[in-house]
Design a protein around this motif. Sequence first.
Motif, PDB file in Angstrom:
ATOM      1  N   HIS A  14      27.791  22.962 -31.108  1.00 26.67           N
ATOM      2  CA  HIS A  14      26.511  22.311 -31.407  1.00 26.67           C
ATOM      3  C   HIS A  14      25.758  23.001 -32.559  1.00 26.67           C
ATOM      4  O   HIS A  14      25.218  22.335 -33.451  1.00 26.67           O
ATOM      5  CB  HIS A  14      25.670  22.339 -30.127  1.00 26.67           C
ATOM      6  CG  HIS A  14      24.320  21.777 -30.258  1.00 26.67           C
ATOM      7  ND1 HIS A  14      24.069  20.432 -30.290  1.00 26.67           N
ATOM      8  CD2 HIS A  14      23.109  22.371 -30.369  1.00 26.67           C
ATOM      9  CE1 HIS A  14      22.781  20.225 -30.407  1.00 26.67           C
ATOM     10  NE2 HIS A  14      22.167  21.388 -30.465  1.00 26.67           N
ATOM     11  N   HIS A  43      24.508  21.683 -36.216  1.00 27.95           N
ATOM     12  CA  HIS A  43      23.157  21.738 -36.808  1.00 27.95           C
ATOM     13  C   HIS A  43      23.234  22.219 -38.258  1.00 27.95           C
ATOM     14  O   HIS A  43      22.567  21.684 -39.140  1.00 27.95           O
ATOM     15  CB  HIS A  43      22.271  22.714 -36.027  1.00 27.95           C
ATOM     16  CG  HIS A  43      21.463  22.061 -34.936  1.00 27.95           C
ATOM     17  ND1 HIS A  43      20.640  20.985 -35.169  1.00 27.95           N
ATOM     18  CD2 HIS A  43      21.342  22.341 -33.609  1.00 27.95           C
ATOM     19  CE1 HIS A  43      20.054  20.626 -34.037  1.00 27.95           C
ATOM     20  NE2 HIS A  43      20.466  21.426 -33.072  1.00 27.95           N
ATOM     21  N   SER A  88      15.507  26.038 -33.088  1.00 28.11           N
ATOM     22  CA  SER A  88      15.318  24.818 -32.296  1.00 28.11           C
ATOM     23  C   SER A  88      14.687  25.169 -30.961  1.00 28.11           C
ATOM     24  O   SER A  88      14.290  26.314 -30.733  1.00 28.11           O
ATOM     25  CB  SER A  88      16.666  24.136 -32.091  1.00 28.11           C
ATOM     26  OG  SER A  88      17.392  24.821 -31.108  1.00 28.11           O
ATOM     27  N   HIS A  95      17.599  27.465 -29.629  1.00 22.36           N
ATOM     28  CA  HIS A  95      18.298  28.497 -30.401  1.00 22.36           C
ATOM     29  C   HIS A  95      17.441  29.106 -31.510  1.00 22.36           C
ATOM     30  O   HIS A  95      16.597  28.432 -32.078  1.00 22.36           O
ATOM     31  CB  HIS A  95      19.549  27.918 -31.081  1.00 22.36           C
ATOM     32  CG  HIS A  95      20.232  26.880 -30.267  1.00 22.36           C
ATOM     33  ND1 HIS A  95      20.966  27.184 -29.169  1.00 22.36           N
ATOM     34  CD2 HIS A  95      20.267  25.535 -30.385  1.00 22.36           C
ATOM     35  CE1 HIS A  95      21.421  26.077 -28.628  1.00 22.36           C
ATOM     36  NE2 HIS A  95      21.002  25.051 -29.349  1.00 22.36           N
ATOM     37  N   ASP A 136      18.410  17.063 -32.527  1.00 22.42           N
ATOM     38  CA  ASP A 136      19.776  16.791 -32.089  1.00 22.42           C
ATOM     39  C   ASP A 136      20.210  15.373 -32.468  1.00 22.42           C
ATOM     40  O   ASP A 136      19.466  14.412 -32.232  1.00 22.42           O
ATOM     41  CB  ASP A 136      19.879  16.987 -30.570  1.00 22.42           C
ATOM     42  CG  ASP A 136      19.770  18.460 -30.203  1.00 22.42           C
ATOM     43  OD1 ASP A 136      19.794  19.292 -31.120  1.00 22.42           O
ATOM     44  OD2 ASP A 136      19.671  18.752 -29.006  1.00 22.42           O
TER      45      ASP A 136
HETATM   46 ZN    ZN Z   1      20.057  21.403 -30.986  1.00 22.28          ZN
END
Ligand code: ZN
Length: 316
Positions: free
Chosen positions: A110, A114, A134, A137, A300
């Motif tokens: 993931h 990004h 994010s 993260h 996302d």
């Molecule tokens: Zn994300």
Amino acid sequence: MKILAIESSCDEFAMSLIVDDEIKCNVISSQIKEHSNFGGVVPELAARLHLENLNWVFGELVKETKIDWNTLDYIAYTVNPGLLGSLMIGKIVSETLSIYFEKPLLPLNHIEGHIFACSIEQSFEYPVLALVVSGGHTQIELVNSPNEFIVIGQTVDDAIGECYDKVGRILGFKYPGGSKIDKLAQKGNFKCYNLPLAKNDDTFDFSYSGLKTATINLFKKLQNESKIFKIENFCASFQFSATKIIEIKLEKAIKKLNPKTLVVAGGVSANSAIRNLIVNLGNKYKISKTILPNLEYCTDNAAMIAKLASEKIKLT
Ligand code: ZN
Ligand code: KG4
């Protein structure tokens, strides 16, 4: 090359189709409204809502692209990191399509997705230095190719978006409160309150739980003292501490690693202070490419997974 991509790691169920490096469709079903009642993402609810939403997303993709399954080359999906139940829905949908249409599967990361959202509109020159910020993260990564990602530093506790949202909750803002804090911060004086610059050390790691606690404690203190204070100044002071440390660490990383491309990715890349600091660092160090992705590709989405898949396949 035609790739179908599925992203379901948190509270969005999304599908995208990329054909010869061009995003043909980017369908996203978001669950923000449902989770905002709880002040944050409820994992069990996220997985259940994915099951409800996937029919709509799938139908929209078929309608928009009139996809011919026979000509599809690959099916890519997010395998980790993320919420287990949410990830499982995407994996099951991908595996079902893969078995039914006899197409190879590509399980992808993931966060790497990004980062590659930034190469949808402009191509990368390697090495790429990427800041990923994010709700889940906070990382700095060095990318040498679509197959070589090196994590330079990351949060040791809360993510920056999580910190913004928790401060937003105390201030009485609807979840997710990050963008509201940013809007108010732009009208305030950041020098008004002194909040800590956490983990201002030699590492490239971050820590946001201390700043969160200090900010919440300051808010409670101001309330207890019944002092009238400007919320704009409060938000500006918080935003200064939350983002200044990113500027400090990123600048050190640039000096050490000498990247040709600088990018910022993830939902918090919509933040005005972070956008400014990226542009300023790009100019100061004359980095050939400084990329701020279109907001559509910041949160996302499956287009970022499709693009990552496309770049990886080019190398095979
Ligand atoms: Zn994300
Ligand atoms: O990438 P994303 O959808 O999160 C994950 O799925 O992990 O980004 C959502 C996060 C939320 O925490 C939200 O508050 C934050 O991005 N956010 C912002 C801004 N816009 C969105 N935080 C600070 N300033 C903003 N302008």
